[in-house]
Design a protein around this motif. Structure first.
Motif, PDB file in Angstrom:
ATOM      1  N   LYS A 219       0.857  -1.192   0.000  1.00 54.38           N
ATOM      2  CA  LYS A 219       0.000   0.000   0.000  1.00 54.38           C
ATOM      3  C   LYS A 219       0.890   1.238   0.000  1.00 54.38           C
ATOM      4  N   PRO A 220       0.813   2.061  -1.023  1.00 53.37           N
ATOM      5  CA  PRO A 220       1.702   3.224  -1.122  1.00 53.37           C
ATOM      6  C   PRO A 220       1.673   4.123   0.109  1.00 53.37           C
ATOM      7  N   GLU A 221       0.496   4.286   0.716  1.00 51.69           N
ATOM      8  CA  GLU A 221       0.364   5.170   1.874  1.00 51.69           C
ATOM      9  C   GLU A 221       1.236   4.715   3.041  1.00 51.69           C
ATOM     10  N   ALA A 222       1.512   3.410   3.096  1.00 49.41           N
ATOM     11  CA  ALA A 222       2.309   2.871   4.199  1.00 49.41           C
ATOM     12  C   ALA A 222       3.777   3.283   4.112  1.00 49.41           C
ATOM     13  N   THR A 223       4.196   3.840   2.973  1.00 50.24           N
ATOM     14  CA  THR A 223       5.597   4.246   2.819  1.00 50.24           C
ATOM     15  C   THR A 223       5.859   5.657   3.325  1.00 50.24           C
ATOM     16  N   VAL A 224       4.807   6.409   3.618  1.00 56.49           N
ATOM     17  CA  VAL A 224       4.979   7.820   3.975  1.00 56.49           C
ATOM     18  C   VAL A 224       5.809   7.991   5.243  1.00 56.49           C
ATOM     19  N   GLN A 225       5.420   7.315   6.317  1.00 53.40           N
ATOM     20  CA  GLN A 225       6.140   7.489   7.578  1.00 53.40           C
ATOM     21  C   GLN A 225       7.595   7.037   7.492  1.00 53.40           C
ATOM     22  N   PRO A 226       7.882   5.909   6.821  1.00 53.14           N
ATOM     23  CA  PRO A 226       9.296   5.537   6.663  1.00 53.14           C
ATOM     24  C   PRO A 226      10.122   6.603   5.939  1.00 53.14           C
ATOM     25  N   ILE A 227       9.555   7.231   4.919  1.00 52.37           N
ATOM     26  CA  ILE A 227      10.299   8.261   4.192  1.00 52.37           C
ATOM     27  C   ILE A 227      10.533   9.484   5.073  1.00 52.37           C
ATOM     28  N   LEU A 228       9.526   9.901   5.806  1.00 44.66           N
ATOM     29  CA  LEU A 228       9.688  11.030   6.717  1.00 44.66           C
ATOM     30  C   LEU A 228      10.757  10.716   7.769  1.00 44.66           C
ATOM     31  N   SER A 229      10.747   9.488   8.267  1.00 43.95           N
ATOM     32  CA  SER A 229      11.705   9.091   9.293  1.00 43.95           C
ATOM     33  C   SER A 229      13.134   9.117   8.759  1.00 43.95           C
ATOM     34  N   ILE A 230      13.318   8.683   7.525  1.00 41.52           N
ATOM     35  CA  ILE A 230      14.654   8.663   6.930  1.00 41.52           C
ATOM     36  C   ILE A 230      15.180  10.076   6.728  1.00 41.52           C
ATOM     37  N   VAL A 231      14.306  10.962   6.259  1.00 39.48           N
ATOM     38  CA  VAL A 231      14.705  12.358   6.047  1.00 39.48           C
ATOM     39  C   VAL A 231      15.084  13.021   7.368  1.00 39.48           C
TER      40      VAL A 231
END
Length: 274
Positions: A219-231
């Motif tokens: 689910k694409p929406e599930a990738t949002v928090q991981p990307i924010l966390s990496i940044v």
């Protein structure tokens, strides 16, 4: 403090989803796409915090011009998310020269041109984070995606090398390696080769059947928090698999590779000659 995020391929899929997530929390986003009309809704909502720009990453000169515009507009670039790319589906033998060249031109050379344009900004700042969207198919392969696999293998080598060259300058790199997600990557954004060689029918059928399970696609929406966390992480990973299919698949692949390396250890060492 808000960050300035530069995202390529931001008109749909991961690019647009992540652009909106950054904007929602107050970051500034330079969003590039071949068609910026798809970004009108974000412009209406977030106003001056988003800078939409038309960009074809295959055009090296245009890439450098756009990066200069972004730096002039926002004053800096904190994060590059190199996301532009597409999937080419079909057997390797059936792939035309034009299809093969364009796949590499966009997925590999497009990523290279954008990285080369942004790195001078990062060097001047003595900071920056280059996030490259690769794929778990940059680490292993699936049939019917030969040129896509090859483009992502090349991208993996490119970004890993850049990371070793710029670390002493305060610049970080991260390779994002998703499994398949329910975006346009395998739909409207994809290109198909011809399928007229009958000998490959079983391969095509097996590939099609393997893609039918809804559980295969993240689910694409599930990738949002991981990307924010990496940044936000001061020590981001050099690589991050996204999705359980990527994790379990790569765990199996690397376990087997290590077994093979050990099984042929004596032959490998003997081949050194002394």
């Amino acid at each position: 403090m808000s960050k300035v995020i530069f995202i390529t391929g931001a008109s749909k899929g991961f690019g647009k989803l992540w652009a909106e997530a950054f904007l929602k929390r107050g970051d500034k986003v330079a969003a590039t796409a071949r068609n910026t009309e798809a970004l009108n809704d974000l412009v209406s909502t977030y106003g001056e915090n988003i800078l939409p720009l038309t960009l074809d990453v295959n055009n090296r000169e245009e890439v450098h011009t756009i990066v200069q515009k972004i730096e002039q507009h926002f004053g800096r670039i904190d994060v590059l998310i190199n996301n532009a790319g597409y999937g080419l589906f079909g057997t390797t033998e059936e792939t035309t020269e034009a299809q093969a060249r364009l796949q590499m031109e966009t997925n590999f050379f497009g990523s290279l041109w954008v990285a080369q344009a942004v790195l001078p900004v990062f060097r001047k700042q003595k900071s920056g984070h280059l996030i490259q969207v690769s794929s778990f198919l940059g680490l292993t392969t699936l049939p019917m995606l030969g040129l896509y696999n090859a483009s992502k293998f090349a991208v993996e080598g490119l970004i890993e090398t850049i990371g070793s060259e710029v670390a002493h300058l305060g610049i970080k790199t991260t390779l994002i390696e998703p499994n398949g997600y329910a975006t346009d990557w395998a739909g409207a954004s994809a290109i198909q080769t011809s399928s007229d060689i009958a000998d490959y029918a079983p391969v095509r059928e097996a590939f099609s059947n393997s893609s039918e399970s809804a559980d295969t696609w993240g689910k694409p929406e599930a990738t949002v928090q991981p990307i924010l966390s990496i940044v936000d992480n001061p020590n981001p990973p050099q690589r991050l698999l996204l999705g359980k299919m990527a994790y379990y698949g790569m765990h199996q692949v690397y376990t087997q590779r290590l077994k093979d390396i050990e099984a042929w250890k004596e032959v490998s060492i003997a081949a050194h000659g002394h």
